[in-house]
Each structure stands twice: as structure tokens, then as C-alpha cells.
Design a protein around this motif. Structure first.
Motif, short mmCIF file in Angstrom:
data_model
loop_
_atom_site.label_atom_id
_atom_site.label_comp_id
_atom_site.label_asym_id
_atom_site.label_seq_id
_atom_site.Cartn_x
_atom_site.Cartn_y
_atom_site.Cartn_z
N GLY C 232 0.81 -1.22 0.00
CA GLY C 232 0.00 0.00 0.00
C GLY C 232 0.84 1.26 0.00
N VAL C 233 0.14 2.37 -0.13
CA VAL C 233 0.81 3.66 -0.20
C VAL C 233 0.74 4.34 1.17
CG1 VAL C 233 0.67 5.99 -1.21
CG2 VAL C 233 0.33 3.97 -2.64
N GLY C 234 1.88 4.82 1.63
CA GLY C 234 1.91 5.49 2.94
C GLY C 234 2.66 6.80 2.87
N VAL C 235 2.72 7.46 4.03
CA VAL C 235 3.44 8.73 4.11
C VAL C 235 4.91 8.42 4.42
CG1 VAL C 235 3.58 10.99 5.24
CG2 VAL C 235 1.38 9.80 5.07
N GLY C 236 5.82 8.90 3.61
CA GLY C 236 7.24 8.69 3.86
C GLY C 236 7.76 9.75 4.82
N ILE C 237 8.48 9.30 5.85
CA ILE C 237 8.98 10.23 6.86
C ILE C 237 10.42 9.88 7.20
CG2 ILE C 237 8.71 10.89 9.30
CD1 ILE C 237 5.64 10.52 8.72
N ARG C 238 11.21 10.92 7.46
CA ARG C 238 12.62 10.71 7.79
C ARG C 238 12.79 9.81 8.98
NH1 ARG C 238 13.40 15.71 6.40
NH2 ARG C 238 12.71 16.50 8.41
N LYS C 239 13.84 8.99 8.97
CA LYS C 239 14.14 8.17 10.14
C LYS C 239 14.47 9.08 11.31
CE LYS C 239 14.89 3.74 8.43
NZ LYS C 239 15.66 2.57 8.16
N GLY C 240 13.98 8.72 12.47
CA GLY C 240 14.27 9.52 13.66
C GLY C 240 13.22 10.58 13.94
N ASP C 241 12.33 10.79 12.98
CA ASP C 241 11.29 11.80 13.17
C ASP C 241 10.03 11.12 13.71
OD1 ASP C 241 10.54 14.39 13.08
OD2 ASP C 241 10.71 14.62 10.91
N SER C 242 10.16 10.47 14.88
CA SER C 242 9.09 9.57 15.32
C SER C 242 7.83 10.32 15.75
CB SER C 242 9.59 8.68 16.46
OG SER C 242 10.24 9.47 17.41
N LYS C 243 7.98 11.57 16.18
CA LYS C 243 6.79 12.31 16.61
C LYS C 243 5.87 12.55 15.41
CE LYS C 243 4.89 16.29 18.84
NZ LYS C 243 3.97 16.48 17.72
N LEU C 244 6.45 12.97 14.32
CA LEU C 244 5.67 13.24 13.12
C LEU C 244 5.03 11.94 12.60
CD1 LEU C 244 4.90 15.55 11.23
CD2 LEU C 244 6.83 14.94 9.78
N LEU C 245 5.80 10.85 12.71
CA LEU C 245 5.30 9.55 12.27
C LEU C 245 4.05 9.18 13.06
CD1 LEU C 245 5.95 7.08 10.44
CD2 LEU C 245 7.16 6.11 12.39
N ASN C 246 4.12 9.36 14.40
CA ASN C 246 2.96 9.04 15.24
C ASN C 246 1.77 9.93 14.93
OD1 ASN C 246 4.45 7.08 16.51
ND2 ASN C 246 5.13 8.44 18.15
N ASP C 247 2.07 11.21 14.70
CA ASP C 247 1.00 12.15 14.36
C ASP C 247 0.26 11.72 13.10
OD1 ASP C 247 1.71 13.63 16.49
OD2 ASP C 247 2.47 15.38 15.38
N PHE C 248 1.05 11.35 12.08
CA PHE C 248 0.44 10.94 10.82
C PHE C 248 -0.38 9.66 11.01
CE2 PHE C 248 2.99 13.81 8.09
CZ PHE C 248 1.99 14.17 7.19
N ASN C 249 0.18 8.70 11.76
CA ASN C 249 -0.54 7.45 11.97
C ASN C 249 -1.89 7.69 12.65
OD1 ASN C 249 1.02 5.50 10.74
ND2 ASN C 249 2.41 5.33 12.50
N ALA C 250 -1.86 8.56 13.67
CA ALA C 250 -3.10 8.87 14.38
C ALA C 250 -4.09 9.58 13.46
CB ALA C 250 -2.80 9.74 15.60
N ALA C 251 -3.58 10.51 12.66
CA ALA C 251 -4.45 11.27 11.76
C ALA C 251 -5.07 10.37 10.70
CB ALA C 251 -3.67 12.41 11.11
N ILE C 252 -4.27 9.42 10.19
CA ILE C 252 -4.79 8.50 9.18
C ILE C 252 -5.90 7.64 9.79
CG2 ILE C 252 -4.22 6.51 7.71
CD1 ILE C 252 -1.43 7.83 7.33
N ASP C 253 -5.70 7.18 11.04
CA ASP C 253 -6.74 6.41 11.74
C ASP C 253 -8.04 7.18 11.76
OD1 ASP C 253 -5.58 4.01 12.41
OD2 ASP C 253 -4.62 4.80 14.24
#
Lengths: 224, 230, 275
Positions: C232-253
Motif C-alpha cells: 500500500g501507499v503510505g506517508v514517507g517520513i525521515r528516520k528519527g522523526d518519530s513524533k511526526l510519524l505518530n501524528d500521521f498514523n493517528a491522523a490516518i486512523d
């Protein structure tokens, strides 16, 4: 800096260099003929022929090579009529499209270089030939052309180097030349800086060799 | 002609602004190139071996590597290098450099290498007696450079600088990687969107020709003005 | 005089560098040349499924977002060199890419397909409707064998640095002549011009193209998923940028639960591609 990637990509880039050299040499040879042809037209006294030759060199020198290669590859490819003619056999192949674009481009610059070389030939040489009773054609091929070649060597050397760099645009029409393979490696490793440094080094080496070869020729051709 | 309409339906206004952008980037790059040339020309002419080496390194590398590669390298490696330098001075935030500056700077570095060669040639063709004359008059070296050499050099260099300008103008077609919307990128977008590459790339060629034509007219006028009295 | 010099210097510095002022502001990179995922209209504005989804996600995350354009072949390098903070460009989640960047959970899924011009000898291949390379089995092996035979010696065109290129390079369908292009637009152009015998991309990008151009581009063979085609297609995020990753995951939910993703997918793809 990923040194391992740099050493690993070196052999792949080196074999792609052969494609670059092939593109360069084929384009230069065809371009030389085109350039000579148009240089002769430029010296024609017929105003129409003269303007036609000038127009050709003006258009190809006044627009970026990238635009030229895109018009030939993507532009002409869209003309349905063209696709039913024998021309399509050539235009279908990205390799030949690149060769056509490069040859026409270098031909335009070469025609200018040769023209100014012809014009700087001292009239005395031609008159000397005439007074010796040599035929006009003989004077042209055996006196004017060799002198023009010598005169134009430094400028033509620059043109070869410009063309070498120009071949990097072959990658924009899917060819796997040095730049094309560099981009391909980057497409799986995502490290442009490392790969382009290696590719740049190879280009630089080729420039160096061409530069010195021309210098050697200049020395060899000098009168003194 | 519908394709070139202004407004929301055609690409006329977009291409017009793109042409202005090409012009703006070219001029900025040319000026940046002059600054580089002013730094590197003295280095190239220096009798000091290591300074000479730096000067030669710049012109050889930049003129010997395809422009496309230099632009890619600066685009992907440039901001990293700047941030590294900034971190030495204790600044650790991300520094953003806009597309215009990245583009103009990349082309400027290339343009500068060609300008350096032109300036060097021009200085070398200035009569040697003038250097000696100013020396015997006790004129300081930098005064000599700015007041005596530079004005003459500019006049001698002008015809060849018009070649550098043409190279610079055409090289801007390669900076689409930086995302700057100049003629080439706008044509690329229009060609993709309308599926009519022949028309848009040919039109791009016409735009470049017009830019070359009119800029050469202006340069020729300048040349006539500066060669007055000679 | 000194003050003037300082002012001048400051002006030059501020011209050259614009510092990121707002900490809550993020930049999202997209290609703008991959309809219906992302593309541009005649006014030069970015449009498409991902452009609207990005805005919706940013609203949920309460981030101030700007969407920036980036050529596809420089997408991941531009993210790692911090030109932007996230990629939303129809980028499939693959193991290869995960070595360099992180991905959010998938927000949409696409199947890949081969396309040819109507009347091509490659039309009507004897293959199942769809194959999943992760599941495998005799049906998949048989389909790949059929494709290997049909594509032998043919020129197949793909966009560079895509899952489609990876699949052809993997050798699963034998030795085809792979030709890579900077954009999908260019692939489509050369498929219609006849320079390519077939092209491989997301099925929707071919159907979208056929519909808009009126050209006789048709899908052929099975649809592909799994394996080299990613998850599937997801949002690509820099390694180490875990806060943004969590934000996106929550927003996608959240966007999935309230039906936003489905709604946008139906608007742009004509079917519910959400996941």
C-alpha cells in the motif's frame, strides 16, 4: 559519505562510460560533416542560401540542447503521420534521437568555428595557389581545409568538451549513458551525492584527456 | 492558440511568468558568476603556486563536469554543507534555501568559471607596460587592480562575456530539479498535462530564441558604447 | 557607514536564507505528475487525491502545512536532505525504501497492471485476474511463466525508481528490455507513440490516461500486488522523526474512521482505494 557505495558503483559507471563515448564520437563525426556543409553554405554569395545556413546555426545555438532533444524525441514522436513513414525506424529509437539532436547541435557550433577559420585564411594563400594554376577544388581541399583545421583546433577542442557534457542529457530520453546509470544507481540507493561525485570524476578525467590531446595536436600542427 | 490563452484555461500567463523567471535567474546567476570571477581570476593569475592551484581547480572542475551533475550535487549536497558550516557556528536549526537562490547559485558557479576564463584572457592581453608604469608610480597593488586593470579588462572582456551570457541563459533550462518554474519546467508541465509535447517544447524554443535575440541586441549596443574612443 | 554595511550584509543573508520560523509548520513533498494521485491544473496548482488528503490530515493534526513539488527521482534524497518533512506522492511502502526512510501506515492501496495499445499481440493474455506475489502458489507461478513468455524481447516502460521498475528488474518475468522514464506522463506518451511494447504502472494511472486522452490504452494481464509491489501507499517520513510519524498514523486512523479517505478516493479514483 558512503565510500563503499562509491567503490561499488565505480565499475558500473565505467561500463556506462562506453555508451557516453560512443554517443560522443558518433555525434562529433556526423556533426563535423554537417558543420562543414553549412560553413560552405555560409560562404555562398546567394543571399537565400546564406541566410538559410545562418538561420540553422542561430536556432541551434540560441536554444538549450535539452529543448532540442525533447522536441526530437517527445515532440516528433507524437506526429502520427511521421510514425507511418520510414523515418520512424530511426526516430523510434532513443539512441538515434539523441544522435540526431547532438549532431545537429554540434554541427551548428562547428559550422561557426569553421566559417571563422576559413575567413581568417590570408587571401595570399589562395592567390598563390591560383597563380600556380591549381584548380579551384584543389585549392579548397588541399590548402583552405587543412589551414582551417589548424586554425579551428582550439575552438573545436572546447566544442568537443561541451559536447561530452551535452551527452549527459541522453539520460533524459531513457538512454543508459554515464549519467543515466548514475541516476539508476541513485534510484535504488537514494544517495545522489556519492554517486554523482564518482560520475563527475569520470567526466572530469575524460575532459582532461581530450584537453591534453587537443593541446598535443595544436603543437603538432604549429608551423614553428 | 487556445493552449496559450491567459487565465485558467490556457498556459499563456504561466509561460509568460516562466520566461520572466528564466530571465531573472539568468541575470542573478550572471552577477553571482561575476563575484566568483572576481575572486578566482586573481587566483588563476597568481604566482603563488597553491593559490594558482585553487583557481585552476575551480575552472577545470566546473567546466569539465556536466552542468546537470553540478546542479544535482549542489541541490542535494549544498544544503547539507551549509548546515554543517552553520553547526560549527552553533546554529543547529534547519536552514532553508529557496529554489530561486539554489538555482541561481548553481548556474552562477558554472557561469563564474566561464567568466573567470574570459577575465583572465582579457587581463593577459592588457599591455604589460601598464603594470610596470603603475608600479614605478608607487600605486598600491589593489588600487592598480581596481582603477587601472579592471576598467580596461571589462572593455576587453565584453565581447566574450556575451558568450558567457548565452551559456548562462541556456543552462537555466537544467535547473528544473530545484523545482523552480522557469520556461523549461513550465513547458514540461504543460506538455504533460495537455499531452502536446511538440507544441510546448517548440514554443519553449521560440521563447529562448527571443531571449537570445533581444539580449544580444542590448549587448551589442553596450559594446559599441564601451569601445568608443578606441 | 559600518551600520550601513551591517544592514546590507543582513539583507543579503536574509535574501539567501529564509529560516524556518514556525515550529508547528511542516512541508509535504509531492510529485505533481502522477494523476489521479497528484498532478497540476492549467493554473499550475497542485491537485489530486493526495493533495486533498494531505490538507485533511494536516487539519486533523493541527499542523500548518505547505505542499511542495519535487521531481520523483529526487523524492527520497530530498526528504533525507530535509527539503521537506513528509512524502505523499503515491509512494508504496517497500522493504527497499524502508532501509532509508520510515513509512506511516498505508492510507490507500493500488494494484499495478500492464498496459498496451489496443490491437497489440500482448492483449488477452491467458492469466488470472489478479495475482498476489506475497501469497504465491501454483497459480502465481503459472501466470509469471505466461508473462515471461509473452514479454520476452519486448520493451516494457516504467517510471524510474518505482516498484514497477523493481519488479521488472527482479527477473520474475524474465529478461525484458526495461526502459525507465522520469515521469508517468512520459511513459504514457511513449506507450501511445509505439516506442514501448507495454508499460507497467498503477492500473488507475492508465485508466485515467485512457479516459482523458481518448487514446486506445488498455490493461492486460493480471493485476499485481504484494512482493515487490509493497504494502500500500503510505506517508514517507525521515528516520528519527518519530513524533511526526505518530501524528500521521493517528491522523490516518481518524480520517479512515470518519470516512474522509474513502470519500476522497471515490472522488479521484472512481472506487474506494482506501486502506
Amino acid at each position: 559519505m558512503d565510500l563503499e557505495l562509491m567503490t561499488n558503483s565505480f565499475p558500473k559507471l565505467l561500463s556506462a562510460t562506453m555508451v557516453t563515448l560512443k554517443l560522443l564520437s558518433v555525434s562529433l563525426i556526423i556533426g563535423l560533416f554537417i558543420g562543414l556543409f553549412f560553413a560552405i553554405l555560409r560562404m555562398n554569395k546567394n543571399l537565400f542560401i546564406n541566410k538559410f545556413a545562418y538561420g540553422y546555426s542561430y536556432i541551434f545555438r540560441g536554444t538549450p540542447l535539452l529543448v532540442q532533444i525533447f522536441i526530437i524525441y517527445f515532440g516528433l514522436g507524437q506526429i502520427e503521420y511521421l510514425r507511418s513513414t520510414f523515418l520512424w525506424v530511426v526516430l523510434k529509437e532513443p539512441y538515434w534521437c539523441a544522435i540526431i539532436a547532438f549532431s545537429l547541435n554540434t554541427g551548428a557550433y562547428t559550422s561557426e568555428i569553421l566559417r571563422s577559420a576559413f575567413q581568417t585564411i590570408k587571401p595570399g594563400f589562395i592567390e598563390a595557389g591560383k597563380s600556380l594554376g591549381l584548380p579551384r577544388k584543389f585549392i579548397f581541399y588541399k590548402i583552405q581545409i587543412p589551414i582551417a583545421i589548424k586554425q579551428s583546433l582550439p575552438a573545436y577542442g572546447n566544442e568537443i568538451i561541451l559536447m561530452l557534457k551535452g551527452t549527459s542529457l541522453a539520460s533524459t530520453v531513457t538512454l543508459m549513458d554515464l549519467t543515466g546509470v548514475a541516476k539508476y544507481i541513485i534510484s535504488t540507493t537514494f544517495k545522489p551525492v556519492e554517486v554523482f561525485i564518482v560520475a563527475g570524476g569520470i567526466y572530469l578525467f575524460m575532459t582532461f584527456v581530450i584537453h591534453n590531446f587537443i593541446k598535443y595536436l595544436e603543437k603538432k600542427f604549429s608551423y614553428q | 492558440m487556445e493552449l496559450l490563452a491567459f487565465g485558467n484555461t490556457g498556459w499563456g500567463d504561466e509561460l509568460f511568468y516562466a520566461t520572466l523567471m528564466t530571465l531573472a535567474v539568468s541575470i542573478t546567476a550572471m552577477i553571482i558568476g561575476f563575484f566568483f570571477a572576481l575572486i578566482f581570476t586573481p587566483l588563476k593569475l597568481s604566482k603563488h603556486k597553491s593559490l594558482n592551484l585553487i583557481g585552476n581547480f575551480y575552472t577545470t572542475v566546473v567546466r569539465g563536469v556536466p552542468e546537470l551533475l553540478i546542479i544535482y550535487l549542489l541541490f542535494f549536497g549544498g544544503s547539507g554543507a551549509i548546515m554543517y558550516v552553520a553547526s560549527i557556528f552553533g546554529y543547529n536549526q534547519y536552514i532553508e534555501i529557496n529554489a530561486f537562490i539554489t538555482g541561481a547559485f548553481s548556474i552562477g558557479i558554472i557561469s563564474g568559471a566561464y567568466s573567470t576564463e574570459v577575465f583572465r584572457g582579457a587581463i593577459q592581453s592588457i599591455d604589460k607596460g601598464q603594470f610596470e608604469a603603475s608600479k614605478t608610480l608607487g600605486i598600491k597593488k589593489y588600487v592598480q587592480f581596481y582603477k587601472i586593470i579592471l576598467p580596461q579588462m571589462l572593455r576587453l572582456a565584453l565581447p566574450n562575456l556575451s558568450n558567457v551570457w548565452q551559456i548562462t541563459l541556456k543552462d537555466t533550462s537544467l535547473i528544473s530539479v530545484t523545482g523552480l518554474v522557469e520556461i523549461m519546467r513550465q513547458s514540461y508541465i504543460a506538455a504533460g498535462s495537455t499531452r502536446d509535447p511538440l507544441f510546448f517544447y517548440s514554443f519553449a524554443a521560440v521563447l529562448y530564441l527571443l531571449l537570445t535575440f533581444f539580449s544580444m541586441k542590448i549587448i551589442n549596443k553596450l559594446e559599441m558604447r564601451y569601445s568608443r574612443g578606441f | 557607514m559600518n551600520k550601513l554595511k551591517k544592514f546590507g550584509l543582513g539583507l543579503i543573508v536574509s535574501l539567501f536564507l529564509s529560516f524556518t520560523a514556525n515550529a508547528g509548520s511542516i512541508k509535504i513533498g509531492t510529485e505533481g505528475a502522477y494523476p489521479p494521485w497528484n498532478s497540476k491544473d492549467a493554473s499550475g496548482n497542485l491537485i489530486g487525491f493526495e493533495v486533498e488528503l494531505a490538507n485533511a490530515l494536516c487539519e486533523i493534526m493541527k499542523h500548518n502545512c505547505t505542499i511542495v513539488e519535487q521531481d520523483w527521482d529526487g523524492m527520497i534524497p530530498a526528504l533525507t536532505s530535509k527539503k521537506f518533512d513528509a512524502i505523499m506522492a503515491g509512494m508504496s511502502i517497500t522493504d527497499e525504501r524502508k532501509k532509508t526512510i520510515n513509512f506511516s501506515q498505508g492510507y490507500a492501496d493500488e494494484v499495478a497492471s500492464l498496459a498496451v495499445m489496443k490491437g497489440s499481440s500482448l492483449e488477452n493474455l491467458d492469466t488470472p485476474e489478479g495475482i498476489n506475489l506475497s501469497i504465491g502458489g501454483s497459480e502465481v507461478t503459472k501466470a509469471l511463466k505466461t508473462l515471461t513468455g509473452a514479454l520476452a524481447g519486448k520493451t516494457v516502460c516504467v517510471q524510474t525508481a518505482t516498484i514497477h521498475q523493481n519488479f521488472l528488474d527482479s527477473g520474475d518475468v524474465g529478461k525484458v528490455k526495461v526502459r525507465t522514464y522520469k515521469t508517468q506522463d512520459e511513459v504514457n506518451l511513449d506507450l501511445t507513440s509505439g516506442r514501448c511494447d507495454a508499460a507497467l504502472a498503477a492500473a488507475v494511472s492508465f485508466t485515467d490516461y485512457a479516459e482523458k486522452s481518448g487514446k486506445a490504452v488498455v490493461l492486460t494481464g493480471p493485476t499485481f500486488s504484494g512482493g515487490a509491489f509493497g504494502n500500500g501507499v503510505g506517508v514517507g517520513i525521515r528516520k528519527g522523526d518519530s513524533k511526526l510519524l505518530n501524528d500521521f498514523n493517528a491522523a490516518i486512523d481518524k480520517a479512515r474512521d470518519d470516512g474522509t479517505i474513502s470519500k476522497l478516493a471515490i472522488k479521484w479514483f472512481g472506487f474506494d482505494a482506501s486502506m
